[in-house]
Each structure stands twice: as structure tokens, then as C-alpha cells.
Design a protein around this motif. Sequence first.
Motif, PDB file in Angstrom:
ATOM      1  N   PHE A 173       0.831  -1.214   0.000  1.00 46.51           N
ATOM      2  CA  PHE A 173       0.000   0.000   0.000  1.00 46.51           C
ATOM      3  C   PHE A 173       0.864   1.262   0.000  1.00 46.51           C
ATOM      4  CE2 PHE A 173      -2.327  -3.423   2.052  1.00 46.51           C
ATOM      5  CZ  PHE A 173      -3.532  -3.382   1.384  1.00 46.51           C
ATOM      6  N   ASN A 174       1.945   1.228   0.763  1.00 47.55           N
ATOM      7  CA  ASN A 174       2.864   2.373   0.850  1.00 47.55           C
ATOM      8  C   ASN A 174       4.269   1.823   0.617  1.00 47.55           C
ATOM      9  OD1 ASN A 174       4.450   4.543   1.406  1.00 47.55           O
ATOM     10  ND2 ASN A 174       3.621   4.950   3.453  1.00 47.55           N
ATOM     11  N   PRO A 175       4.777   1.931  -0.599  1.00 53.36           N
ATOM     12  CA  PRO A 175       6.028   1.227  -0.939  1.00 53.36           C
ATOM     13  C   PRO A 175       7.295   1.933  -0.443  1.00 53.36           C
ATOM     14  CG  PRO A 175       5.137   2.333  -2.861  1.00 53.36           C
ATOM     15  CD  PRO A 175       4.164   2.591  -1.752  1.00 53.36           C
ATOM     16  N   PHE A 176       7.371   2.156   0.873  1.00 53.27           N
ATOM     17  CA  PHE A 176       8.600   2.761   1.410  1.00 53.27           C
ATOM     18  C   PHE A 176       9.738   1.741   1.317  1.00 53.27           C
ATOM     19  CE2 PHE A 176       6.150   1.160   5.045  1.00 53.27           C
ATOM     20  CZ  PHE A 176       7.092   0.413   5.761  1.00 53.27           C
ATOM     21  N   SER A 177      10.940   2.281   1.060  1.00 54.51           N
ATOM     22  CA  SER A 177      12.080   1.387   0.817  1.00 54.51           C
ATOM     23  C   SER A 177      12.768   0.997   2.122  1.00 54.51           C
ATOM     24  CB  SER A 177      13.084   2.108  -0.090  1.00 54.51           C
ATOM     25  OG  SER A 177      14.273   1.351  -0.153  1.00 54.51           O
ATOM     26  N   LEU A 178      13.233  -0.236   2.163  1.00 54.96           N
ATOM     27  CA  LEU A 178      14.023  -0.694   3.316  1.00 54.96           C
ATOM     28  C   LEU A 178      15.493  -0.851   2.939  1.00 54.96           C
ATOM     29  CD1 LEU A 178      11.587  -3.388   4.793  1.00 54.96           C
ATOM     30  CD2 LEU A 178      11.977  -1.048   5.585  1.00 54.96           C
ATOM     31  N   SER A 179      15.875  -0.323   1.779  1.00 49.35           N
ATOM     32  CA  SER A 179      17.224  -0.624   1.273  1.00 49.35           C
ATOM     33  C   SER A 179      18.333  -0.064   2.173  1.00 49.35           C
ATOM     34  CB  SER A 179      17.382  -0.118  -0.160  1.00 49.35           C
ATOM     35  OG  SER A 179      17.282   1.276  -0.162  1.00 49.35           O
ATOM     36  N   LEU A 185      16.414  -5.782   7.064  1.00 47.23           N
ATOM     37  CA  LEU A 185      16.438  -6.754   5.961  1.00 47.23           C
ATOM     38  C   LEU A 185      16.906  -8.130   6.451  1.00 47.23           C
ATOM     39  CD1 LEU A 185      17.740  -4.426   3.116  1.00 47.23           C
ATOM     40  CD2 LEU A 185      15.432  -5.378   3.365  1.00 47.23           C
ATOM     41  N   ALA A 186      17.920  -8.140   7.328  1.00 41.87           N
ATOM     42  CA  ALA A 186      18.388  -9.420   7.877  1.00 41.87           C
ATOM     43  C   ALA A 186      17.300 -10.069   8.741  1.00 41.87           C
ATOM     44  CB  ALA A 186      19.658  -9.192   8.702  1.00 41.87           C
ATOM     45  N   TYR A 187      16.585  -9.254   9.481  1.00 43.83           N
ATOM     46  CA  TYR A 187      15.471  -9.720  10.327  1.00 43.83           C
ATOM     47  C   TYR A 187      14.384 -10.358   9.449  1.00 43.83           C
ATOM     48  CZ  TYR A 187      11.262  -8.573  13.261  1.00 43.83           C
ATOM     49  OH  TYR A 187      10.089  -8.567  13.974  1.00 43.83           O
ATOM     50  N   LEU A 188      14.043  -9.679   8.363  1.00 40.63           N
ATOM     51  CA  LEU A 188      12.988 -10.222   7.502  1.00 40.63           C
ATOM     52  C   LEU A 188      13.430 -11.532   6.851  1.00 40.63           C
ATOM     53  CD1 LEU A 188      11.496  -6.970   5.897  1.00 40.63           C
ATOM     54  CD2 LEU A 188      10.603  -8.317   7.818  1.00 40.63           C
ATOM     55  N   GLN A 189      14.723 -11.666   6.579  1.00 39.90           N
ATOM     56  CA  GLN A 189      15.205 -12.962   6.075  1.00 39.90           C
ATOM     57  C   GLN A 189      15.011 -14.039   7.144  1.00 39.90           C
ATOM     58  OE1 GLN A 189      16.005 -13.555   2.806  1.00 39.90           O
ATOM     59  NE2 GLN A 189      15.191 -11.482   2.801  1.00 39.90           N
ATOM     60  N   ARG A 190      15.302 -13.703   8.396  1.00 45.94           N
ATOM     61  CA  ARG A 190      15.098 -14.680   9.487  1.00 45.94           C
ATOM     62  C   ARG A 190      13.617 -15.059   9.598  1.00 45.94           C
ATOM     63  NH1 ARG A 190      18.949 -11.480  11.827  1.00 45.94           N
ATOM     64  NH2 ARG A 190      17.590 -10.155  13.068  1.00 45.94           N
ATOM     65  N   ILE A 191      12.770 -14.037   9.484  1.00 47.73           N
ATOM     66  CA  ILE A 191      11.329 -14.326   9.564  1.00 47.73           C
ATOM     67  C   ILE A 191      10.923 -15.252   8.416  1.00 47.73           C
ATOM     68  CG2 ILE A 191       9.016 -13.271   9.387  1.00 47.73           C
ATOM     69  CD1 ILE A 191      10.456 -12.599  12.062  1.00 47.73           C
ATOM     70  N   GLY A 192      11.454 -14.991   7.238  1.00 51.76           N
ATOM     71  CA  GLY A 192      11.094 -15.766   6.053  1.00 51.76           C
ATOM     72  C   GLY A 192      11.589 -17.201   6.081  1.00 51.76           C
ATOM     73  N   GLU A 193      12.443 -17.518   7.068  1.00 48.74           N
ATOM     74  CA  GLU A 193      12.893 -18.910   7.223  1.00 48.74           C
ATOM     75  C   GLU A 193      11.998 -19.692   8.185  1.00 48.74           C
ATOM     76  OE1 GLU A 193      16.910 -18.212   8.448  1.00 48.74           O
ATOM     77  OE2 GLU A 193      17.497 -17.556   6.432  1.00 48.74           O
ATOM     78  N   PRO A 210       5.421 -12.675   0.046  1.00 43.37           N
ATOM     79  CA  PRO A 210       5.730 -11.806   1.189  1.00 43.37           C
ATOM     80  C   PRO A 210       6.864 -10.850   0.816  1.00 43.37           C
ATOM     81  CG  PRO A 210       5.683 -14.126   1.857  1.00 43.37           C
ATOM     82  CD  PRO A 210       5.622 -14.101   0.358  1.00 43.37           C
ATOM     83  N   LEU A 211       6.719  -9.582   1.141  1.00 38.76           N
ATOM     84  CA  LEU A 211       7.727  -8.566   0.774  1.00 38.76           C
ATOM     85  C   LEU A 211       8.852  -8.557   1.823  1.00 38.76           C
ATOM     86  CD1 LEU A 211       5.637  -5.502  -0.481  1.00 38.76           C
ATOM     87  CD2 LEU A 211       6.835  -7.233  -1.818  1.00 38.76           C
ATOM     88  N   LEU A 212       9.732  -9.527   1.690  1.00 36.90           N
ATOM     89  CA  LEU A 212      10.780  -9.702   2.715  1.00 36.90           C
ATOM     90  C   LEU A 212      12.084  -9.000   2.350  1.00 36.90           C
ATOM     91  CD1 LEU A 212      10.031 -13.464   3.405  1.00 36.90           C
ATOM     92  CD2 LEU A 212       9.530 -11.558   4.943  1.00 36.90           C
ATOM     93  N   ALA A 213      12.135  -8.349   1.213  1.00 40.06           N
ATOM     94  CA  ALA A 213      13.384  -7.695   0.794  1.00 40.06           C
ATOM     95  C   ALA A 213      13.109  -6.231   0.460  1.00 40.06           C
ATOM     96  CB  ALA A 213      13.958  -8.402  -0.415  1.00 40.06           C
TER      97      ALA A 213
END
Length: 213
Positions: A173-179, A185-193, A210-213
Motif C-alpha cells: 500500500f505504501n512502498p517505502f524502501s528498506l534498502s 532486511l536481515a530480520y525479515l530474512q530470518r522471519i522468512g525462514e 511476502p515482501l521480505l526484501a
Amino acid sequence: MLTVHHLGVSQSERIVWLCEELQIPYELKRYHRDPQVRGAPPEYKALHPLGAAPVITDGEVVMAESGAIVDYIIARYGDGRLAVPHDAANYPDYIYWFHYVNGTFQPAAMVDMILAHAGLPSDNLLLQAMAARLIRSVEAVDNRLGQADFLAGDQLTAADIMMVFSLTTMRYFNPFSLSGYPNILAYLQRIGERPAYLSAMAKADPGMPPLLA
Ligand SMILES: N[C@@H](CCC(=O)N[C@@H](CS)C(=O)NCC(=O)O)C(=O)O
């Protein structure tokens, strides 16, 4: 029977994920957003006066509001799992980050999204102030995740269950960047595992990556 009423692409994914992490019996009922206004359909609005997701029903209980539902399920069906006991050293972190999500982060992301669609000029002071508030809110999460793997410490808790929607699906809905936020980003990778997260997302919104990156 505990029933999770999931509105597609919404905060109710948190409740599906919670039930999957706790491995408790529940029924999942899925509802599609109204294709024109993208809001909840009439049958969802009929569940609770607020008319917004999430909603659960459990016998006589009809409850809305993510945080209340998460607390309710953990207390009634989770034996306190995924919460932090009041006397634990990381209890303050747990309640802070749990409430930070819908108290500060999610409103900042919502207001930023609404103002971005309001047609205001880019030098509008309110627009700029609210964009800055969202950036500060994201920075706070990134700083915290530089200190610990999860928001309350070294274990996943309900504070994370609250947070992840706002960092992932909210960006549809609100495409703010996490770059610029490597810890998030590392946290979302952990969640995605986590199998429970993946199975919750597959059940809640099949086909939605899921928008994990
Ligand atoms: N603070 C509420 C927010 C609920 C909310 O705004 N839900 C959105 C989905 S993310 C919704 O139902 N929108 C559709 C509508 O209002 O018609 C909570 O966390 O439960």
C-alpha cells in the motif's frame, strides 16, 4: 472454535501467523477486499462494529484490534507462549515494541500513504513532517534490530508478530524502501525462514509473495 476472519492483504495476517506459530486449532475464514474501494466487504463489516481487520470470533466472543486479539489468543490458548513474563529482564522491551507497532509505526506508515495520495506539492510542510516521522520510525526499528535478533531479544515474540505486517505487506500500500536498513532486511530474512510464517502467508493470501526484501 476460534475463528480468524482474514481480510485479504491486511493486518489480520498477523493473527493467522500467531496461530501457526502457536500450533493451536483454529478455523480460517478468508474474505476478499471490495474490488472498487479496496475496503472490507459488507460481510466482513457485519462481523464487528469497527468493520476492520482483524476480527476473531470464539464462542460468544467477537473481538477486533490486532493487539487485543494477540494478547487474548496468547493468554487463552498459548499458555503465555510468545509473550514475555512480567518479571523477565526483557519485559520492558517486549511491551515497548509490541505497542510501538500500532501506536507509532503503523499510523506513521498510514498517514504517509494518505498524504502521498492527497496531491500535495512536495514542499508541503505537513507532507514532509509525516515522511520524516515514518523515516524516524523505520530507523528506530533498524537500530533495535542491530542490538538483538528480535524486537524483545533473542527469541521471536508477539512484538514481532505485530511488527512484520507493517514492514512487509504494508509496503503493497505504501512502498517505502528498506534498502538503507540492513538490520531490518536481515530480520525479515530470518522471519522468512520460519515455517509457521510461510505457512500462514500461504494460507492467508495464496499467491501473494511476502515482501521480505
Ligand atoms: N488498529 C486496527 C487497524 C485495523 C485496520 O485498519 N484494518 C484494515 C486492514 S489492514 C481494514 O480492515 N481496512 C479495510 C476497511 O477498513 O474497510 C487493528 O490493528 O486491528
